[in-house]
Write a protein that holds these residues in place. Structure first.
Motif, PDB file in Angstrom:
ATOM      1  N   PHE A   1       0.825  -1.209   0.000  1.00 59.68           N
ATOM      2  CA  PHE A   1       0.000   0.000   0.000  1.00 59.68           C
ATOM      3  C   PHE A   1       0.860   1.260   0.000  1.00 59.68           C
ATOM      4  O   PHE A   1       0.591   2.214  -0.726  1.00 59.68           O
ATOM      5  N   PHE A   2       1.910   1.246   0.801  1.00 58.78           N
ATOM      6  CA  PHE A   2       2.675   2.481   0.979  1.00 58.78           C
ATOM      7  C   PHE A   2       3.532   2.855  -0.222  1.00 58.78           C
ATOM      8  O   PHE A   2       3.851   4.026  -0.400  1.00 58.78           O
ATOM      9  N   ILE A   3       3.903   1.867  -1.050  1.00 57.90           N
ATOM     10  CA  ILE A   3       4.685   2.217  -2.243  1.00 57.90           C
ATOM     11  C   ILE A   3       3.885   3.207  -3.088  1.00 57.90           C
ATOM     12  O   ILE A   3       4.305   4.338  -3.332  1.00 57.90           O
ATOM     13  N   GLY A   4       2.705   2.797  -3.494  1.00 57.62           N
ATOM     14  CA  GLY A   4       1.871   3.671  -4.315  1.00 57.62           C
ATOM     15  C   GLY A   4       1.391   4.882  -3.541  1.00 57.62           C
ATOM     16  O   GLY A   4       1.331   5.995  -4.064  1.00 57.62           O
ATOM     17  N   GLY A   5       1.047   4.656  -2.267  1.00 58.12           N
ATOM     18  CA  GLY A   5       0.523   5.746  -1.452  1.00 58.12           C
ATOM     19  C   GLY A   5       1.502   6.907  -1.375  1.00 58.12           C
ATOM     20  O   GLY A   5       1.131   8.067  -1.560  1.00 58.12           O
TER      21      GLY A   5
ATOM     22  N   LEU B   1       4.265   7.455  -3.357  1.00 53.86           N
ATOM     23  CA  LEU B   1       4.665   8.003  -4.650  1.00 53.86           C
ATOM     24  C   LEU B   1       3.584   8.884  -5.278  1.00 53.86           C
ATOM     25  O   LEU B   1       3.898   9.753  -6.082  1.00 53.86           O
ATOM     26  N   THR B   2       2.334   8.681  -4.919  1.00 50.91           N
ATOM     27  CA  THR B   2       1.293   9.489  -5.561  1.00 50.91           C
ATOM     28  C   THR B   2       0.768  10.623  -4.684  1.00 50.91           C
ATOM     29  O   THR B   2       0.007  11.452  -5.172  1.00 50.91           O
ATOM     30  N   THR B   3       1.144  10.676  -3.420  1.00 47.61           N
ATOM     31  CA  THR B   3       0.634  11.785  -2.604  1.00 47.61           C
ATOM     32  C   THR B   3       1.755  12.680  -2.064  1.00 47.61           C
ATOM     33  O   THR B   3       1.642  13.897  -2.111  1.00 47.61           O
TER      34      THR B   3
END
Lengths: 189, 466
Positions: free
Chosen positions: A20-24, A26-28
């Motif tokens: 979850f935190f990889i995308g979380g 990188l996108t926020t």
């Protein structure tokens, strides 16, 4: 490898959070660090680079008006973004002048943001300066008096509250005016 | 499938099981159904406002701008999330072969949840609106939601930690995922967002909005489907491997897509492109899950005829597939240029929240309520009516809003048509939407009446098999 998560409680928890935190992150967290225009107020003095102008912070009166806009949920039906679509620049335009597209640096003082997701009524990103106070008064009292076929609800209690009405109109007149895109077509001129 | 599920075929194993109290599950379900009914009335009212715009228009507290957030928050948090939590309190102890860690804590959570929902009703009608979609509630209520979520999470996690079976069934992963991701998604959307402005804030807001559906309602909804589809059809799940692919792909892919809510809007183009690419990748976990369910049903489809839970579940799976196919498609720039900001969007949102996830929750309720009250359903016939009301009303709603929204977007892109003409043109669509809404509401009425009658007359009927 992930089979371990079938029976290992701790492993499942950690893996689910890492995924979850990889995308979380990188996108926020990362995008505003990369694209500085998200946080820098619009300012341009060079006509060669597009419309000139400067974004001003809201005055106290305008902020009061903005609070009314938020409270009444205007943003559920009116977006505030002229998108990179030809039809948007035409529809946000005024008297034959196409509107410039909305850019992130025009919104840095917006809290809460009012971009919206649904356009039941017209977009308001460039509505500032198009209609005078009397028009807004009549329109808020009963939108159908001015725009037959409109499904906007009437807002008589705003019109009757002079303070709120003045503030709301003051706010609406600021919308989209950081960029000088139609200086000769203002109702005020 | 873990042993517990199989042993429903073999009741002789029963004495070694713990006796489940299910008090928490009962309270969550009962209150969520009450909100489903009440908020259903509000839903019909706001649909009516599109047709008769002056309806209740001079009452400040009942304008569209106040009722819409109440409808959205009421359905999401009052009905669906509460029902999902109730079903979680039912499923987890059974999948773990132990009693719920603490019924007392659970009942306190249910009480707190009701305080939050009632507080939400008051604040939203008063216009105490934070101005951020799905995060409208005032800060004090946000804090209570966090407290309730910790109480819920702790109870479920401690139950899982004390489980009797070593292997955790796929529903348990999804529930753990829901609890963990929701914590961070909710904190981002309701707290972190307050420290940002403009586009930066919008990006956090969309990350939350998208993942409220993608990482809260989707995983808990799928946990319910994974539990009740095999359970109510008495058929083992087709593939463990596929369920793993579905889960871990969801865990990785969903969170990237928030910016697809601002395609063509004032947000960095590269971020839009990332959101589009990951939106397309969503097809992987969706197809892995849907194929698994369809394959489980192979040779069992005839069961849908008389099995009300399965009827809702499998229709929900079809709606899930459709809405999750449509989502990635309308993130494509070319499609988005037509459908974005139109009535297509509520068509899409309702197919996800009502057609897929509410159908799962309704199915779970129809299965769970007779069992926890040790009785049988008040009326199978009425349950069947509730299904067809919601199915036909839902289809009327989805289809007309999709077609109408597409048409609306097409008109917007033709600048020769004045905006107001595009509003007037949609009138017939909104009339059909209103009547579809009435049908959906009749579905809610027959569902909630059936459940209420089942509970009140529990002693008059024999218990169904667990």
């Amino acid at each position: 490898m992930l089979r371990k998560a079938d029976s290992n409680f701790g492993f499942a928890v950690v893996a689910a959070l890492i995924f979850f935190f990889i995308g979380g992150t990188l996108t926020t967290v990362v995008p505003p660090l990369v694209d500085k225009s998200w946080g820098k107020a619009f300012e341009n003095n060079d006509p060669a680079k597009g419309p000139t102008g400067k974004l001003q912070p809201y005055t106290e009166l305008e902020l009061k008006g903005r609070a009314v806009y938020v409270r009444e949920g205007c943003w559920y039906c009116h977006t505030q973004q002229t998108r990179t679509l030809l039809s948007d620049t035409k529809r946000s335009g005024w008297k034959g002048v196409d509107s410039p597209i909305s850019t992130p640096d025009e919104f840095v003082y917006d809290n809460p943001h009012m971009f919206g997701t649904k356009r039941t009524g017209p977009d308001l990103s460039r509505v500032g300066g198009k209609y005078d106070t009397q028009w807004h008064r009549t329109h808020f009292r009963n939108p159908r008096d001015l725009v037959p076929g409109s499904i906007m609800p009437p807002f008589p209690w705003i019109v009757e509250n002079q303070e709120e009405f003045t503030a709301l109109v003051a706010y609406m007149q600021t919308l989209g005016r950081a960029k000088n895109w139609r200086p000769d077509n203002d109702y005020e001129k | 499938m873990p042993e517990e599920t199989n042993s429903s075929v073999n009741p002789s194993a029963a004495p070694s099981w713990p006796v489940h109290e299910d008090t928490t599950a009962k309270w969550f379900l009962i209150s969520s159904i009450a909100y489903f009914f009440i908020v259903g009335i509000i839903a019909v009212v706001i649909a009516a406002k599109f047709v008769w715009p002056s309806l209740l228009g001079t009452v400040q507290y009942l304008t569209y701008g106040r009722l819409r957030p109440l409808h959205v928050n009421g359905m999401l948090f009052g009905w669906l999330l509460a029902a999902d939590m109730g079903l979680t309190y039912f499923m987890v102890p059974r999948l773990c072969g132990v009693k719920l860690w603490s019924e007392k804590l659970g009942v306190a959570t249910a009480a707190l949840w009701n305080v939050i929902v009632l507080g939400a009703v008051v604040s939203l009608l008063m216009g105490w609106n934070q101005g951020l979609e799905y995060a409208e509630l005032p800060l004090a209520l946000d804090v209570l939601v966090v407290v309730a979520w910790i109480m819920f999470g702790a109870n479920i996690f401690l139950t899982i930690a004390s489980r009797k079976y070593d292997q955790m069934y796929v529903s348990i992963w999804y529930i753990m995922g829901t609890i963990l991701w929701t914590a961070f998604v909710y904190l981002t959307g309701n707290f972190a967002v307050l420290f940002a402005t403009g586009v930066n804030q919008a990006n956090l807001n969309w990350m939350y909005v998208h993942n409220a559906v993608g990482l809260i309602f989707t995983p808990v909804g799928l946990a319910i489907a994974y539990y009740f589809i095999p359970k109510s059809s008495n058929t083992p799940l087709y593939s463990h491997k596929l369920s793993m692919i579905g889960f871990w792909a969801l865990a990785f892919v969903y969170v990237w897509t928030g910016a697809h809510h601002m395609i063509h809007g004032p947000i960095s183009q590269w971020l839009q492109t990332i959101a589009i690419a990951f939106s397309l990748m969503l097809l992987i976990p969706v197809w892995a899950v849907v194929y698994n369910f369809f394959a489980t049903m192979k040779g069992q489809w005839y069961q849908l005829k008389d099995n009300i839970a399965l009827k809702f579940l499998m229709s929900g799976v079809v709606f899930y597939l459709l809405t999750c196919f449509q989502g990635p498609m309308h993130s494509l720039r070319s499609v988005n240029a037509i459908v974005s900001k139109t009535d297509w969007i509520p068509g899409h949102a309702h197919m996800a929240v009502l057609g897929a996830f509410s159908f799962f929750a309704i199915a779970g309720t129809y299965w769970m309520i007779p069992r926890v009250f040790k009785t049988s359903l008040f009326s199978e016939g009425l349950a069947n009516w509730s299904f067809w009301f919601m199915m036909i009303g839902g289809l009327g709603f989805f289809v007309t809003l999709r077609l109408g929204g597409f048409w609306q977007g097409w008109q917007w892109n033709n600048v020769a048509i004045p905006f107001i003409d595009t509003v007037v043109a949609l009138k017939p669509v909104w009339i059909v939407r209103f009547f579809s809404g009435i049908l959906m509401f009749l579905g809610i009425v027959s569902f909630s009446y059936n459940i209420m009658a089942t509970i009140l007359g529990a002693k008059d009927r024999p218990a169904v098999a667990a």
